[in-house]
Design a protein around this motif. Structure first.
Motif, PDB file in Angstrom:
ATOM      1  N   ALA A 143       0.818  -1.216   0.000  1.00  0.00           N
ATOM      2  CA  ALA A 143       0.000   0.000   0.000  1.00  0.00           C
ATOM      3  C   ALA A 143       0.851   1.265   0.000  1.00  0.00           C
ATOM      4  CB  ALA A 143      -0.940  -0.007   1.200  1.00  0.00           C
ATOM      5  N   GLN A 144       2.120   1.152   0.426  1.00  0.00           N
ATOM      6  CA  GLN A 144       3.011   2.310   0.444  1.00  0.00           C
ATOM      7  C   GLN A 144       3.566   2.624  -0.943  1.00  0.00           C
ATOM      8  OE1 GLN A 144       6.130   1.583   3.320  1.00  0.00           O
ATOM      9  NE2 GLN A 144       4.715   0.693   4.805  1.00  0.00           N
ATOM     10  N   PHE A 145       3.613   1.624  -1.820  1.00  0.00           N
ATOM     11  CA  PHE A 145       4.332   1.769  -3.083  1.00  0.00           C
ATOM     12  C   PHE A 145       3.678   2.714  -4.090  1.00  0.00           C
ATOM     13  CE2 PHE A 145       6.316  -2.692  -2.391  1.00  0.00           C
ATOM     14  CZ  PHE A 145       7.267  -2.134  -1.539  1.00  0.00           C
ATOM     15  N   PRO A 146       2.358   2.656  -4.327  1.00  0.00           N
ATOM     16  CA  PRO A 146       1.793   3.524  -5.366  1.00  0.00           C
ATOM     17  C   PRO A 146       2.125   5.003  -5.185  1.00  0.00           C
ATOM     18  CG  PRO A 146       0.207   1.856  -4.762  1.00  0.00           C
ATOM     19  CD  PRO A 146       1.342   1.718  -3.790  1.00  0.00           C
ATOM     20  N   GLN A 147       1.924   5.531  -3.985  1.00  0.00           N
ATOM     21  CA  GLN A 147       2.224   6.946  -3.767  1.00  0.00           C
ATOM     22  C   GLN A 147       3.718   7.218  -3.890  1.00  0.00           C
ATOM     23  OE1 GLN A 147       0.891   8.560  -0.038  1.00  0.00           O
ATOM     24  NE2 GLN A 147       1.474  10.643  -0.542  1.00  0.00           N
ATOM     25  N   GLN A 148       4.556   6.316  -3.324  1.00  0.00           N
ATOM     26  CA  GLN A 148       6.003   6.497  -3.422  1.00  0.00           C
ATOM     27  C   GLN A 148       6.448   6.542  -4.879  1.00  0.00           C
ATOM     28  OE1 GLN A 148       7.652   3.257  -1.173  1.00  0.00           O
ATOM     29  NE2 GLN A 148       7.218   4.189   0.813  1.00  0.00           N
ATOM     30  N   TRP A 149       5.946   5.601  -5.674  1.00  0.00           N
ATOM     31  CA  TRP A 149       6.357   5.532  -7.071  1.00  0.00           C
ATOM     32  C   TRP A 149       5.847   6.747  -7.856  1.00  0.00           C
ATOM     33  CZ3 TRP A 149       7.426   0.540 -10.103  1.00  0.00           C
ATOM     34  CH2 TRP A 149       8.165  -0.356  -9.311  1.00  0.00           C
ATOM     35  N   GLN A 150       4.605   7.145  -7.611  1.00  0.00           N
ATOM     36  CA  GLN A 150       4.052   8.280  -8.349  1.00  0.00           C
ATOM     37  C   GLN A 150       4.813   9.570  -8.044  1.00  0.00           C
ATOM     38  OE1 GLN A 150       0.012   7.762  -7.046  1.00  0.00           O
ATOM     39  NE2 GLN A 150      -0.608   6.756  -8.947  1.00  0.00           N
ATOM     40  N   GLN A 151       5.328   9.691  -6.822  1.00  0.00           N
ATOM     41  CA  GLN A 151       6.135  10.856  -6.470  1.00  0.00           C
ATOM     42  C   GLN A 151       7.487  10.863  -7.176  1.00  0.00           C
ATOM     43  OE1 GLN A 151       6.237  10.631  -2.172  1.00  0.00           O
ATOM     44  NE2 GLN A 151       4.342  11.810  -1.938  1.00  0.00           N
ATOM     45  N   CYS A 152       7.880   9.696  -7.701  1.00  0.00           N
ATOM     46  CA  CYS A 152       9.176   9.585  -8.371  1.00  0.00           C
ATOM     47  C   CYS A 152       9.100   9.818  -9.884  1.00  0.00           C
ATOM     48  CB  CYS A 152       9.785   8.206  -8.115  1.00  0.00           C
ATOM     49  SG  CYS A 152      10.358   7.958  -6.414  1.00  0.00           S
ATOM     50  N   LYS A 153       7.908  10.056 -10.402  1.00  0.00           N
ATOM     51  CA  LYS A 153       7.789  10.319 -11.838  1.00  0.00           C
ATOM     52  C   LYS A 153       8.673  11.511 -12.215  1.00  0.00           C
ATOM     53  CE  LYS A 153       4.463  11.209 -15.523  1.00  0.00           C
ATOM     54  NZ  LYS A 153       5.237  12.330 -16.091  1.00  0.00           N
ATOM     55  N   ASP A 154       9.436  11.346 -13.290  1.00  0.00           N
ATOM     56  CA  ASP A 154      10.381  12.344 -13.814  1.00  0.00           C
ATOM     57  C   ASP A 154      11.633  12.488 -12.953  1.00  0.00           C
ATOM     58  OD1 ASP A 154       8.635  12.943 -15.953  1.00  0.00           O
ATOM     59  OD2 ASP A 154       7.564  14.401 -14.727  1.00  0.00           O
ATOM     60  N   ALA A 155      11.746  11.686 -11.889  1.00  0.00           N
ATOM     61  CA  ALA A 155      12.950  11.743 -11.053  1.00  0.00           C
ATOM     62  C   ALA A 155      14.106  11.014 -11.730  1.00  0.00           C
ATOM     63  CB  ALA A 155      12.672  11.122  -9.691  1.00  0.00           C
ATOM     64  N   THR A 156      15.320  11.309 -11.267  1.00  0.00           N
ATOM     65  CA  THR A 156      16.538  10.679 -11.792  1.00  0.00           C
ATOM     66  C   THR A 156      17.291  10.012 -10.650  1.00  0.00           C
ATOM     67  OG1 THR A 156      16.754  12.309 -13.562  1.00  0.00           O
ATOM     68  CG2 THR A 156      18.723  11.068 -12.979  1.00  0.00           C
ATOM     69  N   THR A 157      17.710   8.780 -10.862  1.00  0.00           N
ATOM     70  CA  THR A 157      18.564   8.095  -9.891  1.00  0.00           C
ATOM     71  C   THR A 157      19.898   7.782 -10.544  1.00  0.00           C
ATOM     72  OG1 THR A 157      17.852   5.856 -10.486  1.00  0.00           O
ATOM     73  CG2 THR A 157      16.553   7.023  -8.823  1.00  0.00           C
ATOM     74  N   THR A 158      20.921   7.716  -9.726  1.00  0.00           N
ATOM     75  CA  THR A 158      22.258   7.354 -10.208  1.00  0.00           C
ATOM     76  C   THR A 158      22.791   6.244  -9.333  1.00  0.00           C
ATOM     77  OG1 THR A 158      22.670   9.607 -10.968  1.00  0.00           O
ATOM     78  CG2 THR A 158      24.573   8.159 -10.724  1.00  0.00           C
ATOM     79  N   GLU A 159      23.160   5.140  -9.954  1.00  0.00           N
ATOM     80  CA  GLU A 159      23.658   3.970  -9.231  1.00  0.00           C
ATOM     81  C   GLU A 159      25.077   3.663  -9.677  1.00  0.00           C
ATOM     82  OE1 GLU A 159      22.651  -0.806  -8.838  1.00  0.00           O
ATOM     83  OE2 GLU A 159      21.211   0.562  -9.758  1.00  0.00           O
ATOM     84  N   GLN A 160      25.962   3.463  -8.714  1.00  0.00           N
ATOM     85  CA  GLN A 160      27.359   3.161  -9.002  1.00  0.00           C
ATOM     86  C   GLN A 160      27.626   1.689  -8.698  1.00  0.00           C
ATOM     87  OE1 GLN A 160      29.452   5.803 -10.094  1.00  0.00           O
ATOM     88  NE2 GLN A 160      30.919   4.227 -10.703  1.00  0.00           N
ATOM     89  N   THR A 161      28.004   0.919  -9.714  1.00  0.00           N
ATOM     90  CA  THR A 161      28.358  -0.485  -9.549  1.00  0.00           C
ATOM     91  C   THR A 161      29.767  -0.683 -10.087  1.00  0.00           C
ATOM     92  OG1 THR A 161      26.046  -1.117  -9.877  1.00  0.00           O
ATOM     93  CG2 THR A 161      27.692  -2.873 -10.008  1.00  0.00           C
ATOM     94  N   GLY A 162      30.755  -0.707  -9.175  1.00  0.00           N
ATOM     95  CA  GLY A 162      32.138  -0.751  -9.623  1.00  0.00           C
ATOM     96  C   GLY A 162      32.442   0.491 -10.442  1.00  0.00           C
ATOM     97  N   PRO A 163      33.041   0.329 -11.634  1.00  0.00           N
ATOM     98  CA  PRO A 163      33.355   1.501 -12.455  1.00  0.00           C
ATOM     99  C   PRO A 163      32.163   2.003 -13.280  1.00  0.00           C
ATOM    100  CG  PRO A 163      34.132  -0.479 -13.543  1.00  0.00           C
ATOM    101  CD  PRO A 163      33.572  -0.922 -12.207  1.00  0.00           C
ATOM    102  N   ILE A 164      31.045   1.268 -13.255  1.00  0.00           N
ATOM    103  CA  ILE A 164      29.897   1.607 -14.094  1.00  0.00           C
ATOM    104  C   ILE A 164      28.923   2.494 -13.325  1.00  0.00           C
ATOM    105  CG2 ILE A 164      27.985   0.712 -15.453  1.00  0.00           C
ATOM    106  CD1 ILE A 164      29.511  -1.900 -15.734  1.00  0.00           C
ATOM    107  N   LYS A 165      28.618   3.636 -13.899  1.00  0.00           N
ATOM    108  CA  LYS A 165      27.610   4.526 -13.330  1.00  0.00           C
ATOM    109  C   LYS A 165      26.381   4.495 -14.230  1.00  0.00           C
ATOM    110  CE  LYS A 165      27.753   9.068 -13.680  1.00  0.00           C
ATOM    111  NZ  LYS A 165      28.113  10.494 -13.478  1.00  0.00           N
ATOM    112  N   THR A 166      25.230   4.203 -13.647  1.00  0.00           N
ATOM    113  CA  THR A 166      23.989   4.124 -14.410  1.00  0.00           C
ATOM    114  C   THR A 166      23.036   5.210 -13.945  1.00  0.00           C
ATOM    115  OG1 THR A 166      24.221   1.720 -14.641  1.00  0.00           O
ATOM    116  CG2 THR A 166      22.063   2.664 -15.097  1.00  0.00           C
TER     117      THR A 166
END
Length: 252
Positions: A143-166
Motif C-alpha cells: 500500500a506504500q508503493f503507489p504513492q512512493q512511485w508516483q512521487q518519483c515520476k520524472d525523477a533521476t537516480t544514479t547507481e554506481q556499480t564498480g566503475p559503471i555509473k547508471t
C-alpha cells in the motif's frame, strides 16, 4: 475368511434400509471456505516463470546463465546511490533493501533470464519474490508503493556499480490490478568512454497473499520493429508480474 464385526454388519443393514447414495465421478475440490496458505521457503522457487513460459509470452528465446538466488533478507540489494533521488531507487532497481525496511522479510528469491545473443527486443528479464509473515503485512507494505512511485515520476537516480555509473530517469508510473508499474530510461557510463546507448526498462511490483513480486525487463536501445519478440515496455513487466501472482494462487 475375513471376519466382519457387528458394527460393520449394522452399517450395511442400515444402508440397505435407506438406500445407497450414488458415487459421483469427478475431481476433488477444496472446501469453499478453505483459506489460502502463505508461501515460505523453497516453494518460492516455483513462482518465477521459466524460459519456456517467457519465450511463449515474449516470443523470443531466453537463457539462464546463473543459478537463482535464494535466501533471507540479506539477499536484498543495497545499491550505492549518488543520485539526486536515492529514495526512488526502489522504482529503478530490483529488490532494494530500503523498500522493505519497514517489513519483516522472511524469504527472498530472484532469477535472471538473458537474451540468447541474437537480435531481439529484450536483453534480460529479472523476476523476484519476497515473502512476509502474513498476507496482511504484504498488503500493508504494498500500500506504500503507489504513492512512493508516483512521487518519483520524472525523477533521476544514479547507481554506481564498480566503475559503471547508471543514470535512470523515471518516465511514467501506473497503478492497476494490485500492480504498480514504471517505464524508465537507463544510461550507463564507463570511465573515459562515451556514454552507452540509453535502454528502456520496464518495472512492475505486485502483491498476492503474503508475497511481493518484482519484475524488471531491460530492452535493447537499438532494437528494430522487425527484430524477434513481442515485448512492450509499457505492458510486459506487468504481464509477467500477473503471471507470477497467478502461480502464487496455484501454489497456495
Amino acid at each position: 475368511m475375513r471376519m466382519v464385526g457387528p458394527v460393520t454388519v449394522c452399517a450395511a443393514i442400515a444402508a440397505l434400509a435407506v438406500g445407497c447414495s450414488p458415487i459421483v465421478a469427478g475431481t476433488a475440490k477444496p472446501a469453499k471456505n478453505l483459506k489460502p496458505r502463505p508461501l515460505f521457503g523453497s516453494v518460492l522457487r516455483q513462482v518465477p516463470l521459466d524460459d519456456t513460459a517467457l519465450t511463449r509470452m515474449l516470443e523470443q528465446p531466453f537463457l539462464n546463465r546463473q543459478p537463482p538466488v535464494f535466501g533471507g533478507p540479506d539477499k536484498l540489494g543495497d545499491a550505492d546511490s549518488a543520485g539526486s533521488s536515492p529514495e526512488c531507487l526502489g522504482v529503478t532497481t530490483m529488490l532494494q533493501r530500503n523498500a522493505y525496511e519497514s517489513a519483516d522479510v522472511r524469504d527472498v528469491m530472484w532469477e535472471t533470464w538473458w537474451n540468447d545473443g541474437d537480435p531481439a527486443q529484450v536483453i534480460s528479464v529479472i523476476e523476484g519474490v519476497v515473502s512476509l509473515p502474513s498476507a496482511a503485512q504484504a498488503q500493508t507494505l504494498f500500500a506504500q508503493f503507489p504513492q512512493q512511485w508516483q512521487q518519483c515520476k520524472d525523477a533521476t537516480t544514479t547507481e554506481q556499480t564498480g566503475p559503471i555509473k547508471t543514470t535512470t530517469v523515471v518516465n511514467s508510473v501506473r497503478v492497476a490490478d494490485s500492480v504498480v508499474a514504471a517505464t524508465n530510461t537507463a544510461t550507463a557510463e564507463l570511465p573515459n568512454i562515451e556514454a552507452l546507448q540509453a535502454t528502456p526498462q520496464a518495472r512492475a511490483v505486485g502483491v498476492r497473499l503474503n508475497c511481493i513480486v518484482e519484475v524488471e525487463v531491460v530492452f535493447f536501445g537499438d532494437r528494430h520493429p522487425s527484430d524477434p519478440g513481442s515485448a512492450n515496455p509499457d505492458t510486459s513487466a506487468v504481464d509477467i508480474a500477473h503471471a507470477m501472482m497467478k502461480r502464487i494462487d496455484t501454489l497456495s
